[in-house]
Design an enzyme around this catalytic site. Structure first.
Site, PDB file in Angstrom:
ATOM      1  CG  ASP A  65      57.144  36.303  39.223  1.00 20.95           C
ATOM      2  OD1 ASP A  65      55.902  36.298  39.358  1.00 20.95           O
ATOM      3  OD2 ASP A  65      57.830  35.268  39.239  1.00 20.95           O
ATOM      4  CB  VAL A  66      52.471  40.210  40.358  1.00 21.47           C
ATOM      5  CG1 VAL A  66      52.777  41.506  39.614  1.00 21.47           C
ATOM      6  CG2 VAL A  66      51.691  39.239  39.499  1.00 21.47           C
ATOM      7  CG  ASN A  92      45.213  43.077  33.475  1.00 21.64           C
ATOM      8  OD1 ASN A  92      44.079  42.697  33.176  1.00 21.64           O
ATOM      9  ND2 ASN A  92      46.289  42.678  32.803  1.00 21.64           N
ATOM     10  CE1 TYR A 159      41.227  33.188  36.538  1.00 21.58           C
ATOM     11  CE2 TYR A 159      38.841  32.978  36.333  1.00 21.58           C
ATOM     12  CZ  TYR A 159      40.017  33.649  36.053  1.00 21.58           C
ATOM     13  OH  TYR A 159      39.965  34.793  35.289  1.00 21.58           O
TER      14      TYR A 159
END
Length: 254
Positions: A65-66, A92, A159
């Protein structure tokens, strides 16, 4: 021969968010070029990994879980331990979260930054040690055209900011570690046909605008990004570092 410069035989690559969409497209391209690819994702997808193996590709899988810095560091360490080296790191993994800035929650903001930007910093930081030790390496970060322009009609300030951060982080690390033979580049995709954009293309208000603002009359594919990733991760781009390659069908030209 020029084509030989695109080969990755004997190289070890770690790709985050590798079990679907753009990540899978990149993992496939690197594997086809001969790399041993360590695929990672938050949710294990053994069927996807097995399908890669069934094609004869050299692949391994590590769950992570980055959004959690400790897991990012462990992921990079464990990936490098598989073959004793880490030649390529592809950051990514990402998340899209739309919403008006005036009522965008702290929880959503933190999620976007944790995954899209902070995890990239921690992964690159962790990869520096094995890459410097072995005499070089390649990092590829997936940014977005959203780091270059303000998208419409959907509101997504957080974002956009996260992806702009990825682009500058890429340039900064590239400059700082070029002397260590570490190349760092980014890809800025436009609207690519993936699970992440499926909702947008189904939206009657968003999709017509996206299509109208893209000069090329088609939607990009994960294979389009995979091909570019192979170039940036291979010796074919040996004199390229600190660049953000836009792949968007011409969207930012308008």
């Amino acid at each position: 021969m020029i084509l030989d410069l695109f080969r990755l035989d004997g190289k070890t690559a770690l790709v985050t968010g590798a079990t679907r969409g753009i990540g899978l497209g990149i993992a496939t391209a690197l594997a086809e070029a001969g790399a041993r690819v360590i695929m990672s994702s938050r949710v294990p997808k053994p069927d996807v990994v097995q399908a890669m193996k069934d094609k004869g590709f050299q692949v391994d899988y590590l769950q992570a879980d980055v959004s959690k810095p400790a897991e990012v560091r462990h992921l990079v360490r464990d990936a490098a331990a598989i073959t004793g080296r880490l030649d390529i790191l592809v950051n990514n993994a990402g998340v899209a979260q739309h919403g008006q800035t005036h009522d965008f929650t702290e929880e959503f903001y933190r999620k976007v930054m944790d995954i899209n930007l902070d995890s990239v910093f921690y992964a690159c930081q962790a990869a520096l040690e094995p890459m410097r030790r072995q005499g070089g390496g390649v990092m590829l970060n997936i940014g977005s055209i959203s780091g270059l322009i303000s998208n419409v009609p959907q509101p997504q300030a957080a974002y956009n900011a996260s992806k702009a951060g990825v682009h500058m982080l890429t340039k900064s690390i590239a400059s700082d570690y070029a002397a260590d033979n570490i190349r760092v580049n980014a890809i800025a995709p436009g609207y690519i046909a993936t699970d992440m954009t499926a909702g947008g293309y189904a939206n009657p208000d968003w999709a017509p605008v996206w299509r109208a603002m893209t000069p090329m009359p088609k939607v990009g594919t994960p294979e389009d990004i995979g091909a570019a990733a192979l170039y940036l991760c291979s010796p074919a781009s040996g004199y390229v570092t600190g660049e953000v390659l836009v792949i968007d069908g011409g969207y930012v030209t308008r």
